[in-house]
Scaffold this active site. Structure first.
Site: not given
Ligand code: PMP
Length: 370
Positions: A132, A173, A177, A202, A228
């Site tokens: 991400h 991750e 995502s 993550d 989320k």
């Molecule tokens: N890590 C990943 C893999 C994400 O998809 C996201 C948000 N899309 C984040 C971190 C960031 O999280 P936040 O929306 O709480 O800033």
């Protein structure tokens, strides 16, 4: 050229490339809402268990406002910590089977905090190619060298680890995502063990606990978000006490910003209680049912439909919107060039009628689901 003229040429370029983005108001309470006065069902949120609208979560946020007001009033190290923050952090640590946890204002800030604190100049970071933006930005901001390994390619990771001396940190991750696939965590943990690397996971999109297992003989830091599965706002880091204490002292995205609001903190705490209970399990079962209908055997609620060209993804999204279904078109730079896609996300708040409508709309377009 004035700044306004310069910005206008930039925007024109984005528009020509079908990449111009803007915010669109979606007034909703759950997946059903209104866009420009039209009723729409969204398959776009990350509220995987639908906890943002659970009655207990709303009540917890209301109570926190009644007790503490709306803001945290200062940074956490000044007078911005309430007992609520301590309680949330204790619950998050227990949830992640970690010694300690620390809340940040977003998952984005948590990734920046972890990487800038731990990836010092004598460190090499090994980062999955599809990580991400917040991980990429954390690597850019940290003083460490960064090596990017091919997506989920443990052999490539291992060969890069073997070529490197000094302190090593592997970051991935657990659920990606934009593709909804899972990292090969056992193999990555084994590589970290062999090369004495810290493993940073993550888990932002991990609603099913794919990385719940403890990894033997590997030091692990878990980064998560409150925004989320927990339906609130904020992020967190969970791990060994010394590493968390170091972040309290060194992570600039923790130190130099106002603490999480009481309402967000209380909402996340109440959502976590549900998430970790039999009711949470029932919600996950419901969610699995919807995933099974749209993409059988797919492991997560993020279902991509890869269409390739940016214009094709935008057109597909618009076609669905005309039928009252919102699925966003995701384009570069969020995803690699030539892999523009529809990104469907499912939630326990969807129901059979909603998911059937989506399925029918996708089938009539005869798009293939990746
Ligand atoms: N890590 C990943 C893999 C994400 O998809 C996201 C948000 N899309 C984040 C971190 C960031 O999280 P936040 O929306 O709480 O800033």
């Amino acid at each position: 050229m004035s700044w306004t003229e310069w910005a206008t040429t930039q925007l024109d370029e984005l528009a020509r490339a079908q990449r111009l983005r803007r915010t669109v108001a979606f007034d909703c309470d759950g997946p059903e809402g209104q866009v420009n006065g039209r009723a729409v069902i969204s398959f776009a949120s990350n509220d995987y268990l639908g906890l943002s609208s659970a009655p207990e979560v709303r009540a917890a946020a209301h109570n926190a406002i009644d007790r503490f007001g709306t803001g945290a009033l200062a940074s956490r190290l000044v007078v911005g910590t309430r007992s609520l923050h301590d309680e949330l952090e204790a619950a998050l640590a227990a949830w992640k089977s970690s010694a300690r946890a620390l809340a940040f204002n977003s998952g984005y800030a948590a990734n920046l905090g972890v990487l800038t604190t731990l990836a010092t100049a004598d460190t090499t970071v090994f980062s999955d190619a599809l990580n991400h933006a917040s991980i990429i930005d954390g690597c850019r901001l940290a003083r460490a060298r960064t090596c990017v390994y091919r997506h989920c390619d443990v052999e490539h990771l291992e060969s890069l680890l073997a070529q490197t001396d000094g302190r090593k940190l592997v970051v991935t991750e657990t659920v990606f995502s934009m593709d909804g696939d899972c990292a090969p965590l056992d193999q990555i943990a084994a590589a970290c063990r062999r090369h004495n690397a810290l493993l940073v996971l993550d888990e932002a999109h991990d609603v099913f606990g794919v990385s719940k297992d403890a990894f033997v003989d590997v030091e692990v830091i878990r980064v998560g978000t409150l925004s989320k599965t927990l339906g609130s706002l904020g992020g967190f880091v969970a791990g060994p006490t010394a590493l968390i204490d170091l972040m309290i002292n060194r992570a600039r995205t923790f130190i130099f910003t106002t603490g999480l609001s009481p309402a967000d903190t209380a909402a996340a705490k109440a959502a976590l209680q549900i998430c970790d209970s039999a009711r949470g399990e029932a919600l996950r079962t419901e969610l699995r049912r919807w995933i099974e209908m749209i993409a059988p055997a797919h492991p997560t609620p993020i279902v991509p439909v890869i269409l390739g060209a940016d214009g094709a993804a935008v057109a597909a999204s618009e076609r669905l919107l005309a039928q009252g279904i919102y699925v966003p078109a995701i384009r570069p730079p969020t995803v690699p060039m030539g892999t523009a896609r529809l990104r469907i996300t499912l939630s326990a708040r969807h129901n059979l009628a909603m998911v059937s409508r989506l399925k029918e709309a996708l089938d009539t377009k005869s798009t293939e689901i990746a």
